[in-house]
Design a protein around this motif. Structure first.
Motif, PDB file in Angstrom:
ATOM      1  N   GLY A  16       0.799  -1.211   0.000  1.00 32.02           N
ATOM      2  CA  GLY A  16       0.000   0.000   0.000  1.00 32.02           C
ATOM      3  C   GLY A  16       0.837   1.268   0.000  1.00 32.02           C
ATOM      4  O   GLY A  16       2.073   1.223  -0.078  1.00 32.02           O
ATOM      5  N   SER A  17       0.136   2.392   0.086  1.00 32.99           N
ATOM      6  CA  SER A  17       0.782   3.699   0.037  1.00 32.99           C
ATOM      7  C   SER A  17       0.296   4.590   1.175  1.00 32.99           C
ATOM      8  O   SER A  17      -0.817   4.430   1.679  1.00 32.99           O
ATOM      9  N   LEU A  18       1.146   5.527   1.549  1.00 31.86           N
ATOM     10  CA  LEU A  18       0.810   6.576   2.503  1.00 31.86           C
ATOM     11  C   LEU A  18       1.563   7.833   2.101  1.00 31.86           C
ATOM     12  O   LEU A  18       2.648   7.749   1.507  1.00 31.86           O
ATOM     13  N   ARG A  19       0.999   8.985   2.448  1.00 33.90           N
ATOM     14  CA  ARG A  19       1.720  10.237   2.278  1.00 33.90           C
ATOM     15  C   ARG A  19       1.838  10.924   3.623  1.00 33.90           C
ATOM     16  O   ARG A  19       0.822  11.245   4.253  1.00 33.90           O
ATOM     17  N   LEU A  20       3.056  11.145   4.051  1.00 35.37           N
ATOM     18  CA  LEU A  20       3.321  11.872   5.284  1.00 35.37           C
ATOM     19  C   LEU A  20       3.488  13.353   4.992  1.00 35.37           C
ATOM     20  O   LEU A  20       3.998  13.729   3.942  1.00 35.37           O
ATOM     21  N   SER A  21       3.067  14.163   5.938  1.00 34.34           N
ATOM     22  CA  SER A  21       3.230  15.613   5.823  1.00 34.34           C
ATOM     23  C   SER A  21       4.041  16.135   7.000  1.00 34.34           C
ATOM     24  O   SER A  21       3.969  15.606   8.111  1.00 34.34           O
ATOM     25  N   CYS A  22       4.787  17.181   6.745  1.00 30.99           N
ATOM     26  CA  CYS A  22       5.585  17.845   7.776  1.00 30.99           C
ATOM     27  C   CYS A  22       5.256  19.330   7.670  1.00 30.99           C
ATOM     28  O   CYS A  22       5.743  20.017   6.758  1.00 30.99           O
ATOM     29  N   ALA A  23       4.420  19.807   8.571  1.00 30.73           N
ATOM     30  CA  ALA A  23       3.976  21.194   8.533  1.00 30.73           C
ATOM     31  C   ALA A  23       4.899  22.059   9.376  1.00 30.73           C
ATOM     32  O   ALA A  23       5.184  21.734  10.534  1.00 30.73           O
ATOM     33  N   ALA A  24       5.330  23.167   8.796  1.00 33.61           N
ATOM     34  CA  ALA A  24       6.241  24.081   9.489  1.00 33.61           C
ATOM     35  C   ALA A  24       5.493  25.296  10.018  1.00 33.61           C
ATOM     36  O   ALA A  24       4.508  25.741   9.410  1.00 33.61           O
ATOM     37  N   SER A  25       5.986  25.824  11.134  1.00 30.95           N
ATOM     38  CA  SER A  25       5.333  26.979  11.756  1.00 30.95           C
ATOM     39  C   SER A  25       5.693  28.285  11.063  1.00 30.95           C
ATOM     40  O   SER A  25       5.083  29.323  11.358  1.00 30.95           O
ATOM     41  N   GLY A  26       6.676  28.239  10.161  1.00 30.20           N
ATOM     42  CA  GLY A  26       7.092  29.413   9.425  1.00 30.20           C
ATOM     43  C   GLY A  26       7.645  29.015   8.075  1.00 30.20           C
ATOM     44  O   GLY A  26       7.512  27.869   7.651  1.00 30.20           O
ATOM     45  N   SER A  27       8.271  29.951   7.427  1.00 31.11           N
ATOM     46  CA  SER A  27       8.779  29.703   6.089  1.00 31.11           C
ATOM     47  C   SER A  27       9.899  28.666   6.085  1.00 31.11           C
ATOM     48  O   SER A  27      10.800  28.703   6.918  1.00 31.11           O
ATOM     49  N   ILE A  28       9.827  27.757   5.112  1.00 27.71           N
ATOM     50  CA  ILE A  28      10.886  26.761   4.953  1.00 27.71           C
ATOM     51  C   ILE A  28      11.780  27.111   3.774  1.00 27.71           C
ATOM     52  O   ILE A  28      12.686  26.368   3.427  1.00 27.71           O
ATOM     53  N   LEU A  29      11.536  28.264   3.182  1.00 31.69           N
ATOM     54  CA  LEU A  29      12.218  28.635   1.950  1.00 31.69           C
ATOM     55  C   LEU A  29      13.736  28.669   2.117  1.00 31.69           C
ATOM     56  O   LEU A  29      14.468  28.273   1.213  1.00 31.69           O
ATOM     57  N   MET A  78       6.515  19.916   3.932  1.00 29.62           N
ATOM     58  CA  MET A  78       7.317  18.897   3.249  1.00 29.62           C
ATOM     59  C   MET A  78       6.529  17.593   3.279  1.00 29.62           C
ATOM     60  O   MET A  78       5.748  17.349   4.214  1.00 29.62           O
ATOM     61  N   TYR A  79       6.727  16.769   2.261  1.00 22.84           N
ATOM     62  CA  TYR A  79       5.969  15.531   2.149  1.00 22.84           C
ATOM     63  C   TYR A  79       6.898  14.340   1.958  1.00 22.84           C
ATOM     64  O   TYR A  79       8.034  14.470   1.508  1.00 22.84           O
ATOM     65  N   LEU A  80       6.357  13.168   2.270  1.00 21.92           N
ATOM     66  CA  LEU A  80       7.024  11.914   1.928  1.00 21.92           C
ATOM     67  C   LEU A  80       5.955  10.978   1.394  1.00 21.92           C
ATOM     68  O   LEU A  80       5.102  10.495   2.145  1.00 21.92           O
ATOM     69  N   GLN A  81       5.974  10.777   0.081  1.00 22.27           N
ATOM     70  CA  GLN A  81       5.071   9.824  -0.551  1.00 22.27           C
ATOM     71  C   GLN A  81       5.714   8.456  -0.483  1.00 22.27           C
ATOM     72  O   GLN A  81       6.831   8.269  -0.993  1.00 22.27           O
ATOM     73  N   MET A  82       5.037   7.521   0.136  1.00 22.11           N
ATOM     74  CA  MET A  82       5.577   6.170   0.333  1.00 22.11           C
ATOM     75  C   MET A  82       4.701   5.172  -0.419  1.00 22.11           C
ATOM     76  O   MET A  82       3.515   5.046  -0.115  1.00 22.11           O
ATOM     77  N   ASN A  83       5.286   4.506  -1.388  1.00 22.25           N
ATOM     78  CA  ASN A  83       4.582   3.508  -2.181  1.00 22.25           C
ATOM     79  C   ASN A  83       5.204   2.136  -1.979  1.00 22.25           C
ATOM     80  O   ASN A  83       6.337   2.016  -1.507  1.00 22.25           O
ATOM     81  N   THR A  84       4.462   1.126  -2.361  1.00 25.39           N
ATOM     82  CA  THR A  84       4.942  -0.259  -2.260  1.00 25.39           C
ATOM     83  C   THR A  84       5.529  -0.524  -0.867  1.00 25.39           C
ATOM     84  O   THR A  84       6.660  -1.012  -0.715  1.00 25.39           O
ATOM     85  N   LEU A  85       4.754  -0.192   0.133  1.00 28.03           N
ATOM     86  CA  LEU A  85       5.254  -0.314   1.503  1.00 28.03           C
ATOM     87  C   LEU A  85       5.470  -1.766   1.889  1.00 28.03           C
ATOM     88  O   LEU A  85       4.743  -2.668   1.446  1.00 28.03           O
ATOM     89  N   LYS A  86       6.490  -1.958   2.721  1.00 33.41           N
ATOM     90  CA  LYS A  86       6.865  -3.281   3.192  1.00 33.41           C
ATOM     91  C   LYS A  86       6.784  -3.316   4.715  1.00 33.41           C
ATOM     92  O   LYS A  86       6.901  -2.276   5.367  1.00 33.41           O
ATOM     93  N   PRO A  87       6.635  -4.495   5.300  1.00 34.96           N
ATOM     94  CA  PRO A  87       6.610  -4.576   6.771  1.00 34.96           C
ATOM     95  C   PRO A  87       7.839  -3.936   7.419  1.00 34.96           C
ATOM     96  O   PRO A  87       7.722  -3.341   8.499  1.00 34.96           O
ATOM     97  N   GLU A  88       8.971  -4.009   6.759  1.00 36.07           N
ATOM     98  CA  GLU A  88      10.191  -3.424   7.337  1.00 36.07           C
ATOM     99  C   GLU A  88      10.203  -1.896   7.296  1.00 36.07           C
ATOM    100  O   GLU A  88      11.122  -1.266   7.820  1.00 36.07           O
ATOM    101  N   ASP A  89       9.202  -1.300   6.670  1.00 37.28           N
ATOM    102  CA  ASP A  89       9.061   0.164   6.714  1.00 37.28           C
ATOM    103  C   ASP A  89       8.357   0.626   7.986  1.00 37.28           C
ATOM    104  O   ASP A  89       8.249   1.829   8.233  1.00 37.28           O
ATOM    105  N   THR A  90       7.866  -0.317   8.767  1.00 36.50           N
ATOM    106  CA  THR A  90       7.212   0.024  10.034  1.00 36.50           C
ATOM    107  C   THR A  90       8.166   0.772  10.940  1.00 36.50           C
ATOM    108  O   THR A  90       9.266   0.286  11.225  1.00 36.50           O
TER     109      THR A  90
END
Length: 112
Positions: A16-29, A78-90
């Motif tokens: 399966g897939s998941l998308r993680l998000s990392c929200a910043a309190s200010g500019s990440i530029l 910032m994001y992390l799109q994770m595809n083809t997840l494996k048990p070892e990604d836990t």
């Protein structure tokens, strides 16, 4: 200092897939490099992927070709799109940049 908060984790079946998000309190530029890291159960925290201000990306061998790191400067996220997840990604997944304390992370569990 810009604070970061991770979200998007959960329970997913192998392949399966998941998308993680990392929200910043200010500019990440102007943050030169940001990254994702993870800590599997009973193991040390490890590098997953990083992205620079120029958009250059780097991946751990274990995730290259399956995970994609990206960021949206306009949304300070910032994001992390994770595809083809494996048990070892836990693991608990963290986002961070140099000098920033570690946050709470977000749990990703890959299991049938």
């Amino acid at each position: 200092q810009v604070q970061l908060v991770e979200s998007g984790g959960g329970l997913v079946q192998p392949g399966g897939s998941l998308r993680l998000s990392c929200a910043a309190s200010g500019s990440i530029l102007r943050i030169p490099i940001m990254g994702w890291y993870r800590q599997p159960p009973g193991k040390q925290r490890e590098f997953v992927a990083t992205i620079t201000t120029d958009g250059n990306t780097y991946y751990a061998d274990s995730v290259r070709g399956r995970f994609t790191i990206s960021k949206d400067n306009a949304k300070n996220t910032m994001y992390l799109q994770m595809n083809t997840l494996k048990p070892e990604d836990t693991a608990v997944y963290y986002c961070n940049y140099p000098g920033q304390p570690w946050g709470q992370g977000t749990q990703v569990t890959v299991s049938s």
